[in-house]
Scaffold this active site. Structure first.
Site, PDB file in Angstrom:
ATOM      1  N   GLU A 146       0.690  -1.384   0.185  1.00 44.30           N
ATOM      2  CA  GLU A 146       0.055   0.097  -0.045  1.00 44.30           C
ATOM      3  C   GLU A 146       0.877   1.111   0.116  1.00 44.30           C
ATOM      4  O   GLU A 146       0.546   2.338  -0.769  1.00 44.30           O
ATOM      5  CB  GLU A 146      -0.832   0.104   1.049  1.00 44.30           C
ATOM      6  CG  GLU A 146      -2.122  -0.836   1.256  1.00 44.30           C
ATOM      7  CD  GLU A 146      -2.965  -1.161   2.656  1.00 44.30           C
ATOM      8  OE1 GLU A 146      -3.912  -0.948   2.538  1.00 44.30           O
ATOM      9  OE2 GLU A 146      -2.019  -1.426   3.561  1.00 44.30           O
TER      10      GLU A 146
ATOM     11  N   ASP B 205       3.986   1.366  -1.180  1.00 40.62           N
ATOM     12  CA  ASP B 205       4.412   1.471  -2.609  1.00 40.62           C
ATOM     13  C   ASP B 205       3.541   2.354  -3.459  1.00 40.62           C
ATOM     14  O   ASP B 205       4.091   3.152  -4.385  1.00 40.62           O
ATOM     15  CB  ASP B 205       5.016   0.364  -3.155  1.00 40.62           C
ATOM     16  CG  ASP B 205       6.088  -0.247  -2.287  1.00 40.62           C
ATOM     17  OD1 ASP B 205       6.857   0.472  -1.474  1.00 40.62           O
ATOM     18  OD2 ASP B 205       6.376  -1.298  -2.369  1.00 40.62           O
TER      19      ASP B 205
ATOM     20  N   LYS C 274      24.534   4.515  26.508  1.00 45.56           N
ATOM     21  CA  LYS C 274      25.387   5.370  25.575  1.00 45.56           C
ATOM     22  C   LYS C 274      25.673   4.401  24.372  1.00 45.56           C
ATOM     23  O   LYS C 274      25.904   3.405  24.524  1.00 45.56           O
ATOM     24  CB  LYS C 274      26.696   5.459  26.422  1.00 45.56           C
ATOM     25  CG  LYS C 274      27.859   6.247  25.759  1.00 45.56           C
ATOM     26  CD  LYS C 274      28.875   6.609  26.538  1.00 45.56           C
ATOM     27  CE  LYS C 274      29.754   7.737  25.472  1.00 45.56           C
ATOM     28  NZ  LYS C 274      30.431   7.325  24.562  1.00 45.56           N
TER      29      LYS C 274
ATOM     30  N   GLU D 286      22.985   9.989  17.614  1.00 41.77           N
ATOM     31  CA  GLU D 286      24.108   8.973  16.935  1.00 41.77           C
ATOM     32  C   GLU D 286      23.492   8.455  15.921  1.00 41.77           C
ATOM     33  O   GLU D 286      22.246   8.048  15.797  1.00 41.77           O
ATOM     34  CB  GLU D 286      24.402   8.055  18.120  1.00 41.77           C
ATOM     35  CG  GLU D 286      24.840   8.504  19.272  1.00 41.77           C
ATOM     36  CD  GLU D 286      26.506   9.153  19.541  1.00 41.77           C
ATOM     37  OE1 GLU D 286      27.089   8.408  19.207  1.00 41.77           O
ATOM     38  OE2 GLU D 286      26.285  10.398  19.876  1.00 41.77           O
TER      39      GLU D 286
HETATM   40  S1  IVH Z   1      24.761  13.207  26.009  1.00 43.73           S
HETATM   41  C1  IVH Z   1      28.242  16.713  25.659  1.00 43.73           C
HETATM   42  N1  IVH Z   1      23.762  10.879  25.778  1.00 43.73           N
HETATM   43  O1  IVH Z   1      28.972  10.061  23.503  1.00 43.73           O
HETATM   44  C2  IVH Z   1      27.561  15.573  26.247  1.00 43.73           C
HETATM   45  N2  IVH Z   1      25.812  11.375  24.394  1.00 43.73           N
HETATM   46  O2  IVH Z   1      31.597  10.195  24.337  1.00 43.73           O
HETATM   47  C3  IVH Z   1      26.097  15.457  25.795  1.00 43.73           C
HETATM   48  N3  IVH Z   1      26.665   9.726  23.242  1.00 43.73           N
HETATM   49  O3  IVH Z   1      29.635  13.128  22.162  1.00 43.73           O
HETATM   50  C4  IVH Z   1      25.944  13.982  25.147  1.00 43.73           C
HETATM   51  N4  IVH Z   1      25.112   8.220  23.544  1.00 43.73           N
HETATM   52  O4  IVH Z   1      27.978  11.828  20.831  1.00 43.73           O
HETATM   53  C5  IVH Z   1      24.890  11.641  25.278  1.00 43.73           C
HETATM   54  N5  IVH Z   1      22.841   8.697  25.658  1.00 43.73           N
HETATM   55  C6  IVH Z   1      23.752   9.500  25.139  1.00 43.73           C
HETATM   56  C7  IVH Z   1      24.838   9.225  24.360  1.00 43.73           C
HETATM   57  C8  IVH Z   1      25.728  10.203  23.997  1.00 43.73           C
HETATM   58  C9  IVH Z   1      26.182   8.556  22.842  1.00 43.73           C
HETATM   59  C10 IVH Z   1      27.891  10.046  22.468  1.00 43.73           C
HETATM   60  C11 IVH Z   1      27.713  11.704  22.332  1.00 43.73           C
HETATM   61  C12 IVH Z   1      28.921  12.153  22.983  1.00 43.73           C
HETATM   62  C13 IVH Z   1      29.934  10.915  23.012  1.00 43.73           C
HETATM   63  C14 IVH Z   1      30.924  11.332  23.988  1.00 43.73           C
END
Ligand code: IVH
Length: 761
Positions: free
Chosen positions: A51, A53, A131, A188
């Protein structure tokens, strides 16, 4: 079904007026964007693929017929345009910072206690979330339309990857009505584990090099110049924060994540709101269990302050915010055989032993080598050739030998002595190696050692330094071997023909076989020459300083130097740098001349001399502190780095570099020159707060920096610590220990309102 087959479409078009087509195109675009959202963001498809598509095709045809209504935000326009030549740079409106890592319960506790102390609050409102192991990007929406996407780059500026990011269906091209004028989403981009495995399988089958891990595959995909190729890569986006916002006030991270839901942008999850240390640990453990089931890589838990007012209050260092920390899960470990130890010579001549390992898979990538750092480390771990060793990826990136499995050690193994193995000679040039007093590393001091030369050229050309396209290791080795370049600045004397004719060594292919010898070629030669010209005309002072590869002078220190000095030529005589060096000597001086309290002197004269020396030194330090105060030097530029920089610039080699640069017409200029961000000196008489010293504490209605600026503009001074010289303590909510101290010292405590009155507001 109403819309099916070209005949019906042709019929509709014949009878449709332009106005009707406009309405229809808008409707279809809106519906498709909504289905995209349900499919990619909510993972709950509303209609079947077939659908979808049909509607998509319908929109394509209508847009073809009525191109006047074709918008760049249309779902059909994700993969647009032609391959690009290269990536433009975008300066981030607010720096994209890093996060401070913590590795143990103790460090998490220390982070928590620091937050309590800085905020003066016992109970904290925090968020714990995964993270994501991806590539950081920002998405810039202007009036609800995706205008730009850029990578983090060096934190100050990144590559513009808009056309590549537009191909990702989890990134909306247009946000719903009523979204803010400017919204910079940060998050990310990652490749889901399964998709990564499948991509590698396909590449392997096609005889292409495989990617080491999902993050490399993501970064490699984003760097493709043809968006049509990127569209084939299974990339996804998750938001975890924001940069600049205009036209909307947010109070907390929580609110931000709610906003994401409304806007149809995928937000990071799970998110836990926690208030105590115990809760933090509980959620970290829960995440550690859960993360193995997430379809993408996570290497830790990020702990963030929820309130944005508090975040502003806490501020950031030039590297990372004080309101967040990333707890890193202990890295995966594996046992493997240490086959041999090779010896490398770095750009400063340091001789480093490297473990050559039986390749082993750790956290999704193959590890075959790991640095052993130096003889002391080898002795400490008693590492020998033939040992079975435990290997891990420190910070999930750099492989490290953790320890030896002694039970598996062969009976005939012998201790490894680097000096003996290399016969006391540099493995690169054959000259003697030395170990400086108090240092652990062996060093080749031959000024013309080819290994050093190669590594200096590599540092100079690296992405974070002058970003010279096409100068990788094999090229640098050949340049040095062929005598075409011995030092970075020699690159500027190379002709395009010389470079093009360079014969590179055969490369090792995936299959293990060697390729034919390769010529560097005209195209790459032209690109090197072009990057070199760009380095002269475009690269700022900070990158040039960093490119010199001076030990201790990293990116942040280089950036700070360029804030304090206007251009390269003025560096060796820069007084501020000299003072920073002198002030940095304080600790060393104290150690060398410990102040002795009256006892243990052979004579009264000795006692008096000791006291005088101390008084003179202390007075000089106070003077330096005062003179340096308006420069607000960041901690990234300490006395050691300042010293190393000056020693290099004033050495024969440094002088030679300066002279050569001048001869080549290279005079890098600072792009962040702002030596005295606030004028603390003079000119304050007559101002309402002239001569008054303030300390600020607690939560105020605006960021602390705002109050600092107000006070300084009115002639006052703001310092960090209370002393008897402090005139006023400006206290907001929850001032904590500073209030008590102020009372003890008899320092007057004032509120925001009272400050306002003093300012005549
Ligand atoms: S908050 C400036 N939350 O990890 C900090 N960063 O090692 C605010 N990253 O540059 C970032 N998961 O690109 C935040 N849940 C998360 C994250 C995250 C991955 C990355 C981010 C940051 C890097 C630092």
């Amino acid at each position: 079904m109403f819309y099916c087959g070209g005949g019906v479409i042709a019929f509709i078009n014949r009878v449709m007026t332009s106005e009707e087509a406009k309405i229809e195109i808008e409707r279809l675009s809106r519906d498709l964007a909504r289905y995209d959202r349900w499919y990619y963001v909510e993972a709950a498809p509303e209609i079947s693929d077939a659908e979808y598509d049909v509607l998509y095709r319908q929109l394509e045809v209508l847009e073809g017929e009525f191109p006047q209504w074709l918008s760049t935000e249309s779902p059909t326009q994700r993969v647009g345009g032609q391959p690009i030549e290269g990536f433009e740079q975008l300066a981030h409106r607010l720096p994209m910072l890093s996060i401070d890592d913590v590795f143990s319960r103790e460090e998490v506790t220390a982070f928590f206690v620091r937050l309590q102390k800085l905020t003066g609050l016992q109970q904290l409102d925090l968020i714990v979330e995964p993270k994501i192991d991806g590539v950081a990007v920002c998405l810039i929406y202007v009036n609800g339309c995706l205008q730009n996407a850029a990578t983090r780059g060096d934190g100050m500026e990144g590559d513009v990857v808009t056309s590549n990011v537009r191909t990702m269906q989890s990134v909306p091209l247009r946000l719903p009505e009523g979204s803010p004028e400017l919204l910079e989403i940060r998050g990310e981009i990652y490749m889901p584990n399964e998709a990564f495995a499948e991509l590698n399988r396909q590449r392997d089958e096609a005889g292409l090099a495989v990617f080491a891990n999902p993050r490399n595959a993501t970064a490699g995909s984003l760097k493709l110049l043809d968006p049509r190729e990127v569209a084939k890569r299974p990339l996804e986006f998750l938001a975890h924060g924001f940069g600049a916002i205009e036209g909307l006030e947010l109070a907390s991270m929580n609110e931000f994540f709610e906003l994401l839901k409304k806007l149809g942008i995928r937000g990071n999850q799970p998110l836990w709101r926690v208030h105590s240390l115990d809760e933090i640990f509980e959620k970290i453990e829960e995440l550690d269990q859960l993360r193995h089931d997430l379809p993408y890589g996570t290497d830790g838990a990020v702990i963030k302050v929820n309130s944005l007012a508090l975040q502003r209050e806490l501020g950031a260092t030039s590297r990372a915010p004080r309101w967040a920390a990333a707890f890193k899960f202990p890295p995966e470990q594996q046992q493997t055989l240490l086959k041999s130890i090779t010896v490398q010579v770095g750009r400063t001549g340091v001789v480093t032993p490297v473990a050559e390992l039986q390749p082993v898979l750790i956290s999704g990538s193959t590890v075959a080598r790991a640095t052993l750092h130096n003889q002391d480390e080898i002795d400490r771990k008693d590492v020998r050739v033939g040992d079975t060793v435990v290997v891990e990826k420190a910070g999930e990136i750099i492989p490290a030998v953790v320890r030896v499995v002694k039970e598996k050690r062969p009976a005939d193994s012998v201790p490894y002595v680097l000096f003996d193995v290399v016969g006391g000679k540099c493995p690169s040039c054959g000259e003697g190696i030395i170990r400086e007093q108090g240092k652990v590393a062996w060093k080749c001091v031959n000024f013309f050692c080819p290994a050093k030369e190669v590594n200096q050229i590599l540092q100079f050309a690296s992405r974070k330094a002058l970003d010279i396209d096409g100068i990788g290791e094999s090229v640098a080795v050949k340049l040095v071997e062929s005598g075409l370049a011995h030092a970075p600045l020699d690159l500027f004397s190379l002709t395009e023909d010389q470079l093009a004719a360079l014969e590179l060594d055969p490369a090792k292919m995936e299959s293990g076989a060697l390729s034919k010898p390769r010529r560097f070629g005209e195209k790459r030669a032209a690109s090197v020459i072009q990057s070199l010209q760009k380095a002269i005309s475009e690269k700022p002072l900070s990158r040039w300083i960093y490119s010199m590869g001076i030990s201790q002078v990293g990116q942040s220190a280089s950036r700070e130097v360029s804030r304090l000095c206007e251009d390269f030529a003025s560096l060796p005589d820069c007084e501020v740098i000299e003072m920073i060096r002198e002030r940095g000597g304080r600790e060393a001086w104290r150690k060398e001349h410990p102040y002795r309290h009256g006892k243990g002197f052979d004579s009264e004269q000795q006692r008096v001399e000791n006291l005088q020396r101390h008084e003179t030194y202390k007075a000089r330090m106070v003077e330096l502190d005062e003179v340096l105060a308006p420069y607000q030097v960041a901690s990234e530029l300490g006395g050691v780095a300042a010293g190393k920089l000056l020693v290099f610039l004033r050495s024969n080699r440094g002088q030679e570099v300066l002279a050569r640069m001048a001869g080549l017409g290279i005079c890098p200029k600072s792009d962040n020159y702002d030596p005295k961000p606030v004028d603390l000196e003079g000119g304050s008489e007559g101002l309402p707060l002239a001569g008054k010293t303030f300390v600020i504490t607690g939560i105020l209605s605006s960021p602390r920096d705002e109050f600092k600026r107000l006070i300084e503009e009115a002639g006052g001074k703001v310092t960090g610590a209370l002393s008897k010289n402090t005139d006023y303590l400006l206290a907001g909510e929850g001032g904590g220990s500073k209030l008590v101290k102020a009372e003890k010292l008899g320092v007057e405590v004032i509120s925001e309102e009272e400050l306002g009155e003093m300012l005549g507001e």
